[in-house]
Design an enzyme around this catalytic site. Structure first.
Site, PDB file in Angstrom:
ATOM      1  N   GLU A 227      -0.250  -2.556  -5.948  1.00 40.65           N
ATOM      2  CA  GLU A 227      -0.203  -3.955  -6.379  1.00 40.65           C
ATOM      3  C   GLU A 227      -1.279  -4.290  -7.413  1.00 40.65           C
ATOM      4  OE1 GLU A 227       1.967  -5.518  -2.299  1.00 40.65           O
ATOM      5  OE2 GLU A 227      -0.044  -6.243  -2.749  1.00 40.65           O
ATOM      6  N   GLU A 345       7.574  -1.036  -0.940  1.00 45.59           N
ATOM      7  CA  GLU A 345       7.008  -1.759   0.207  1.00 45.59           C
ATOM      8  C   GLU A 345       7.690  -3.102   0.325  1.00 45.59           C
ATOM      9  OE1 GLU A 345       2.654  -1.977   0.531  1.00 45.59           O
ATOM     10  OE2 GLU A 345       2.883  -4.053   1.209  1.00 45.59           O
TER      11      GLU A 345
END
Length: 552
Positions: A227, A345
């Site tokens: 991220e 994810e």
């Protein structure tokens, strides 16, 4: 297959639901009781004695529209320590990578039941992990709370004895492992923003890889960072800089794993899709560096959201994320056609999920629908956050007992093959229908999801064997085989969709006395009869003698 054609076909099929002029109020009248947001009913079935609807579901088995990997079902293990707390709760307990009980029999049996479950090791803290190997790295304690650190934690370390223990479990249970590397190693934070600067230092990663190879541990893929793309979450990287870093990783992997047959794939960027950032990254990286484009999805919002129970059952809300899947697929097709998209994810609701929803039967409305939707958009892998930990674990954080979504995922893995087929119907969007070629069997398997709490659907499967989409004037024929079909009906205990107990064909799924995953047997039904989909239920169906040329 022309994949863009596949996308257009998907949107042609789903467009009436995604961009429908039908009012939301009418949609609720067709499906879910607008005054009963929780979807509970006293009988666990149809709340109105005469509420039923005949539906024709059309499967176009002449060609496939997309293809998944063999290990499409994936689950994550995260680094979070027990002090990871949100909304006044600390739901991770001892489920983090560094403190998880790897000798727990239920854990091993739950993984082994898949045969080749993909596990992704990664998460928010991975870019603060130092691997305790080689001769350059000082030791760090386990992650400690620190308000100045990323995500409120200090750096932590992975000792090699723990790495060996993890790989022992993975080897014994047939895991296909994706490992997320620290992408901030060697970088420094900008003085006036959360942008990190400098080149990635691959030394610590190299030491880990060399140790891993020496020990004979098998890695299927390495992923760089977590991220950090676009605006990031707690830290971010420039797209061009990230491309330089991942090229360094690819060269390192090629050097240390000279045999292409056993060489791990390289994945990235493991974050939230942003068109400009991703396209810049693809162009700067060039061909054949990454084999998988990983992106994250938390489309349900924060776990504390009080409307979460409604969102997981609202097809109009669930459809919104389809635009992200489409846009990413278009970007890949244009700029990186050598790489396949992955959901690297997804826990639905972020910050550990919703404590009253994410571990319950109701979460399957979101999860199973996402499996069907992403596979239609040619995604190769879908990694569920998490295998264990938080409120969204497939296994209970303390008891390790499987939550309802575990069984939904296991049935998908066993029944739904890699070839994705176009599947349509013209009734309410509260009925979802997906079909694939069957896994290791002839014919097709379907997943049917009934998000309505009051309408039973009586489904007849129709075979569209027209070779060209333009020949829609040709009449399809209703499938009626001679071999009995297999059906797996999943319903919540006592009709309560917020139950942690799921019934298979009316019987609760419970671990055996030896703590094994229970055998999941279908019921066999005459193929000439329609498939009955009760309110608030999921049904997997395998039709072995369905004539689908794409599955031949």
């Amino acid at each position: 297959m022309d994949f863009i054609f596949g996308l257009e076909l998907y949107y042609g099929l789903w467009g009436p639901y995604i961009d429908s002029s039908l009012s939301v109020g009418l949609a609720h009248n067709l499906g879910r009781d607008i005054n009963g947001g929780s979807g509970n009913s006293d009988s666990g079935g149809q709340s109105g004695g005469d509420a039923a609807e005949d539906v024709r579901v059309t499967v176009r088995g002449v060609t496939s529209v997309a293809k998944t990997d063999d290990t499409f079902i994936c689950a994550t293990l995260d680094w979070w320590p027990s002090t990871k707390c949100d909304y006044g709760q600390c739901p991770w307990g001892q489920a983090g990578i560094l403190n998880l009980d790897l000798n727990n029999k239920i854990l091993a049996n739950a993984i082994r039941a898949f045969g080749n479950l993909r596990i992704r090791i990664g998460g928010s803290l991975q870019d603060q992990v130092v691997y305790q190997v080689g001769h350059a790295v000082k030791k760090f304690p386990h992650f400690k709370r620190n308000d100045t650190g990323l995500f409120g934690f200090t750096r932590g370390s992975l000792p090699m004895h723990r790495w060996n223990q993890l790989n022992k479990l993975f080897n014994q249970t047939g895991v296909k492992l994706t490992f997320g590397l620290n992408a901030l190693f060697g970088k420094h934070k900008s003085s006036d923003s959360d942008l990190w600067l400098g080149n990635w230092n691959p030394k610590n990663a190299r030491d880990l890889m060399e140790y891993t190879i020496f020990q004979g541990h098998k890695i299927d893929s390495y992923e760089l960072g977590n991220e950090l793309c676009a605006s990031g979450v707690s830290a971010r990287l420039d797209a061009v800089q990230y491309s330089k870093d991942i090229i360094v990783l690819k060269k390192l992997v090629d050097k240390l794993y000279p045999d292409p047959k056993t060489r791990p794939a390289v994945l990235g960027p493991a974050g939230f899709y942003d068109q400009q950032w991703f396209n810049t990254f693809f162009e700067a990286t060039g061909p054949n560096v990454i084999q998988g484009v990983t992106h994250h999805i938390y489309n349900l919002g924060p776990g504390v959201d009080k409307t979460l129970i409604d969102k997981v059952q609202d097809p109009y809300f669930l459809d919104q994320v389809a635009q992200t899947y489409r846009d990413l697929s278009v970007s890949i097709n244009e700029f990186a056609p050598w790489a396949g998209p992955w959901v690297g994810e997804s826990g639905g609701a972020f910050n550990s999920g919703g404590k009253d929803v994410s571990h319950t039967f109701a979460n399957g409305f979101w999860y199973l629908d996402q499996l069907g939707m992403t596979s239609t958009f040619n995604h190769k892998v879908f990694c569920r956050q998490a295998l264990i930990g938080g409120n969204y674990g497939l296994l209970n954080t303390t008891s390790f007992i499987p939550n309802p979504d575990y069984y939904g995922a296991l049935l998908w893995h066993r029944l739904m093959g890699k070839e994705v087929l176009v599947t349509t119907h013209d009734t309410t969007p509260y009925l979802r229908a997906y079909s694939h070629c069957s896994r290791n069997k002839p014919g097709i398997s379907l997943l049917l999801i009934n998000m309505s709490n009051q309408t039973t659907f009586s489904v007849t499967v129709e075979n569209d064997d027209n070779l060209y989409p333009s020949s829609r004037k040709l009449k399809n024929y209703i499938y009626g085989g001679t071999e009995k079909r297999e059906e797996y009906h999943l319903t919540p205990k006592d009709g309560n969709i917020q139950s942690d107990v799921v019934l298979l064909n009316g019987t609760p799924l419970k671990l055996t006395s030896s703590l094994d995953i229970p055998e999941m047997k279908p019921i066999y039904v005459d193929s000439s009869s329609p498939i009955t989909i009760a309110p608030d239920s999921f049904v997997y169906v395998t039709i072995k003698d369905f004539k689908a040329p794409a599955c031949a």
